[in-house]
Design an enzyme around this catalytic site. Structure first.
Site, PDB file in Angstrom:
ATOM      1  N   CYS A 163     -20.298  33.399  -8.344  1.00 31.31           N
ATOM      2  CA  CYS A 163     -21.122  32.186  -8.257  1.00 31.31           C
ATOM      3  C   CYS A 163     -20.256  30.931  -8.312  1.00 31.31           C
ATOM      4  CB  CYS A 163     -22.151  32.164  -9.378  1.00 31.31           C
ATOM      5  SG  CYS A 163     -23.283  33.559  -9.350  1.00 31.31           S
ATOM      6  N   SER A 164     -19.235  30.971  -9.137  1.00 34.13           N
ATOM      7  CA  SER A 164     -18.298  29.859  -9.232  1.00 34.13           C
ATOM      8  C   SER A 164     -17.557  29.680  -7.913  1.00 34.13           C
ATOM      9  CB  SER A 164     -17.313  30.136 -10.377  1.00 34.13           C
ATOM     10  OG  SER A 164     -16.321  29.143 -10.422  1.00 34.13           O
TER      11      SER A 164
END
Length: 174
Positions: A64-65
């Site tokens: 997600c980062s």
């Protein structure tokens, strides 16, 4: 509410997603999310221009980062032609902290923790987990509020198709 069994997997385990599977040409559904300042945002509150919604389970996870950073870097060149959002069920405070520590300036965060309406209306809310999460997806909405691109990433632990999403947002941004 519509449920889509086996609509995605997480490390091979099947997941049920709540809500419709949107496709290009569909009217973009409304939602109510919260900003880092706890203001409510709806689709109507977003600018009537190309919009990218990058949906992630949690900004505190590696994929997600990476997804948020890649879209942040790639979309910065489009400046005011596009509005860019990362949507998750993270608390607004955690989203704000993440963006500050990672120097995220192009992507605005929207927290769906208020009522899960983004997840339910865009078909990304995962059912049956010990805590609610959104499945990984990318949506591009044009200035008229129509879905121009939709990708529901089949394996939640995988990254989206950045090239296709960026091509779609550039096409509607003009």
């Amino acid at each position: 509410m519509q449920k889509r069994p086996n609509a995605a997997t997480f490390k091979g385990s099947p997941l049920t997603l709540v809500g419709p599977q949107l496709k290009p040409g569909d009217k973009a559904p409304d939602f109510v999310c919260l900003t880092g300042g706890l203001e409510k945002v709806t689709l109507a509150n977003t600018p009537a221009k190309a919009r990218l919604f990058s949906v992630v389970p949690s900004l505190d996870t590696p994929v997600c980062s990476i997804q948020t950073k890649k879209f942040n870097d790639a979309l910065g060149a489009l400046k005011d032609k596009v509005a860019c959002y990362t949507v998750s069920l993270d608390l607004p405070f955690a989203q704000k902290r993440f963006c500050g520590s990672e120097n995220i300036t192009t992507m605005q965060t929207l927290s769906d923790v208020h009522n899960h309406s983004f997840g339910e209306h865009y078909g990304t809310l995962i059912e049956g987990l010990p805590l609610p999460l959104l499945s990984r997806a990318v949506f591009v909405v044009d200035k008229d509020g129509k879905i121009a691109y939709a990708q529901y990433v089949p394996e939640v632990a995988s990254e989206p198709n950045y090239d296709a999403a960026l091509a779609a947002v550039k096409a509607v941004a003009g």
